[in-house]
Design an enzyme around this catalytic site. Structure first.
Site, PDB file in Angstrom:
ATOM      1  N   ASP A  16       8.895-168.903 -13.097  1.00 22.24           N
ATOM      2  CA  ASP A  16       9.806-169.801 -13.822  1.00 22.24           C
ATOM      3  C   ASP A  16      10.716-170.603 -12.893  1.00 22.24           C
ATOM      4  OD1 ASP A  16       8.737-168.765 -16.191  1.00 22.24           O
ATOM      5  OD2 ASP A  16      10.222-167.144 -16.237  1.00 22.24           O
ATOM      6  N   LYS A  19       7.619-174.845 -11.598  1.00 23.67           N
ATOM      7  CA  LYS A  19       6.308-175.290 -11.079  1.00 23.67           C
ATOM      8  C   LYS A  19       5.708-176.394 -11.950  1.00 23.67           C
ATOM      9  CE  LYS A  19       4.953-171.020 -11.474  1.00 23.67           C
ATOM     10  NZ  LYS A  19       6.236-170.353 -11.772  1.00 23.67           N
ATOM     11  N   GLY A  43       4.212-169.996 -18.545  1.00 19.44           N
ATOM     12  CA  GLY A  43       4.788-170.991 -19.443  1.00 19.44           C
ATOM     13  C   GLY A  43       5.404-172.057 -18.562  1.00 19.44           C
ATOM     14  N   HIS A  44       4.782-173.220 -18.494  1.00 17.97           N
ATOM     15  CA  HIS A  44       5.230-174.286 -17.590  1.00 17.97           C
ATOM     16  C   HIS A  44       5.791-175.443 -18.403  1.00 17.97           C
ATOM     17  CE1 HIS A  44       2.435-172.764 -14.138  1.00 17.97           C
ATOM     18  NE2 HIS A  44       3.263-171.846 -14.595  1.00 17.97           N
ATOM     19  N   GLN A 226       3.176-167.835 -12.199  1.00 15.65           N
ATOM     20  CA  GLN A 226       4.030-166.719 -11.759  1.00 15.65           C
ATOM     21  C   GLN A 226       4.669-167.050 -10.394  1.00 15.65           C
ATOM     22  OE1 GLN A 226       0.557-165.599 -12.985  1.00 15.65           O
ATOM     23  NE2 GLN A 226       1.637-165.955 -14.891  1.00 15.65           N
TER      24      GLN A 226
END
Ligand code: GDP
Ligand code: IMO
Ligand code: MG
Length: 429
Positions: A16, A19, A43-44, A226
């Site tokens: 988080d 990225k 989750g991006h 990650q």
């Protein structure tokens, strides 16, 4: 031949870090964007022109409109989630025609998600996984019982492999101490063969595709999920994910040669956050932590869980730089630190009174490490509209300089807000 030009975007902390934002930004100077590991545990977030997207599987380069986007063989794919994401993008007039999915990537089925829950229930020291079935799917891959995308798209193989997998999983669910779902192979086949028909059009030998892109001198961006501290090899085991986010894993996860990976952008939050369990030496369980969490909206993109936050940890960062081969830094969410009287940075740890500068292998030792802090001056200005490095407050620049000197790595990008435009690029990557 293009040997220097590719970029990897790697989370240098516990995930988080931003990225998605940086991948989207750099995708405009790139021809191919590749997700190389993880699954929909990621989750991006991408924000531009007043729009906000959260992607779990689709590479964040999809918004450039010109990049080929690749889901490589090191990724574990939940077909239901991927189809949902494809539909969401289409509804937003984003074309997914340039998507390529590796024929060798493993598929996540609902029994993997159920198994994720069961394994967590049985653990004494729970990892706090996302319950997306990531670990069990990678376990099947290693056990050689997984179902690859090419098999998923072959009706006969899908059926026989589902029967074999469901038999053993149901045995475990039935005998386990708790109420676990059991699965019907025929029903799974009926549902998942429809997904396979929908996704088959994207199937590709992505190792060959990427090799050709390299030969054609195209610029490739490898988007990590990650972060290095969640790496199964290098992270805070067992409080890690089940794949290797570090850039050193890209060749094996994509089927390309290692010499093409040498330009590695570490994505670093200006502080630290962590979601799930595990040691976190610089954690702030006070009102400063609460303030950072609120200003930084530190709640999980995938699970909505509250993220723990703490000061920047240079021991951890130097470790990530070393094991992942980070060659430059994008410093993210610097705006969130505005308004703090002072900013602390961890420069070493004390373990039983002895100063150490690396991360102990034994998790119980790491949990006992006490951070040694250097205190820097804070800044008060709103920096979210600043586009030139020189216009940042002196204290913010001193903070950046301190990080560069301590890590011997350039801060090439400074991010001052979630939007694509809220970015100061000091040096082209
Ligand atoms: P990822 O998993 O590394 O892509 O990061 P996430 O998207 O899960 O979390 C990063 C969060 O920070 C998202 O909500 C982003 O929109 C947000 N973000 C990214 N860069 C900045 C920044 O410079 N400032 C602020 N305030 N938010 C940012
Ligand atoms: P992005 O790509 C932050 C964490 C989980 C848990 C551990 C193992 O958005 O940075 P898993 O479901 O992977 O078996 O969970 O890893 N985790 C993440 N934390 N960002 C992520 O992804 C994460 N993906 C997994 O919270 O502690
Ligand atoms: Mg995330």
């Amino acid at each position: 031949m293009n040997k220097l030009n590719n970029i990897s975007v790697v989370g240098a902390q516990w995930g988080d870090e931003g990225k998605g934002k940086i991948t989207d930004l750099l995708s405009h100077q790139t021809q191919v964007v590749v997700r190389y590991q993880g699954g929909n545990n990621a989750g991006h977030t991408i924000e531009f022109e007043g729009k906000k997207f959260a992607l779990h599987l689709m590479p964040s380069g999809i918004f450039s409109g010109t990049c080929d986007v690749v889901i490589a063989q090191g990724v574990v794919i939940n077909p239901k989630i991927l189809i949902k994401e494809i539909n969401m993008l289409k509804e937003n007039n984003i074309s997914v025609n340039r998507l390529k999915i590796s024929d060798r990537a493993n598929i996540i089925f609902p029994y993997h998600e159920e198994m994720d829950g069961l394994i967590e229930d049985y653990k004494i020291d729970k990892v706090g996984t996302t319950k997306k079935g990531i670990g069990p799917c990678y376990s099947d891959k290693m056990n050689r019982t997984g179902i690859r995308f090419c098999e998923f798209c072959d009706e006969e193989l899908l059926k026989s492999k589902l029967i074999a997998n469901v038999a053993i999983k149901n045995e475990i669910f039935t005998n386990a101490n708790g109420q676990y779902k059991k699965f019907d192979a025929d029903a799974l086949y009926e549902e998942y063969s429809i997904y396979a028909k929908e996704l088959k059009q994207y199937m590709c030998d992505t190792s060959l595709f990427l090799d050709q892109a390299i030969q054609d001198n195209k610029r490739i961006l490898f988007e990590g999920a990650q972060g290095v501290m969640l790496d199964i090899e290098h992270g805070t085991y067992p409080y890690v994910t089940s794949s290797s986010p570090s850039s050193s894993s890209i060749p094996i996860n994509c089927g390309i040669a290692p010499m093409y990976i040498n330009n590695n952008l570490g994505i670093v939050k200006a502080y630290t956050s962590r979601v799930g369990e595990g040691p976190f030496p610089t954690i702030l369980n006070d009102e400063i932590g609460a303030k950072i969490r609120e200003v930084g909206h530190e709640y999980g993109t995938t699970t909505g869980r509250e993220r723990a936050v703490g000061w920047l940890d240079l021991v951890q960062l130097r470790y990530a730089i070393r094991v992942s081969g980070i060659t430059s830094i994008a410093l993210m969410l610097l705006d969130v630190l505005s308004g703090l009287k002072e900013i602390k940075v961890c420069t070493s740890y004390l373990l039983d009174g002895v100063e150490i500068n690396t991360i102990p292998a034994l998790e119980k030792d790491y949990s006992r490490c006490i951070p040694v802090y250097k205190t820097l001056e804070g800044f008060n200005e709103d920096i979210t509209k600043i586009t030139e490095y020189d216009n940042l407050p002196k204290a913010a620049k001193d903070y950046i300089k301190f990080i560069e000197e301590a890590t011997k790595i350039d801060v090439a990008i400074v991010s001052v807000g979630p939007d694509r435009s809220a970015t100061i690029v000091r040096r082209e990557i």
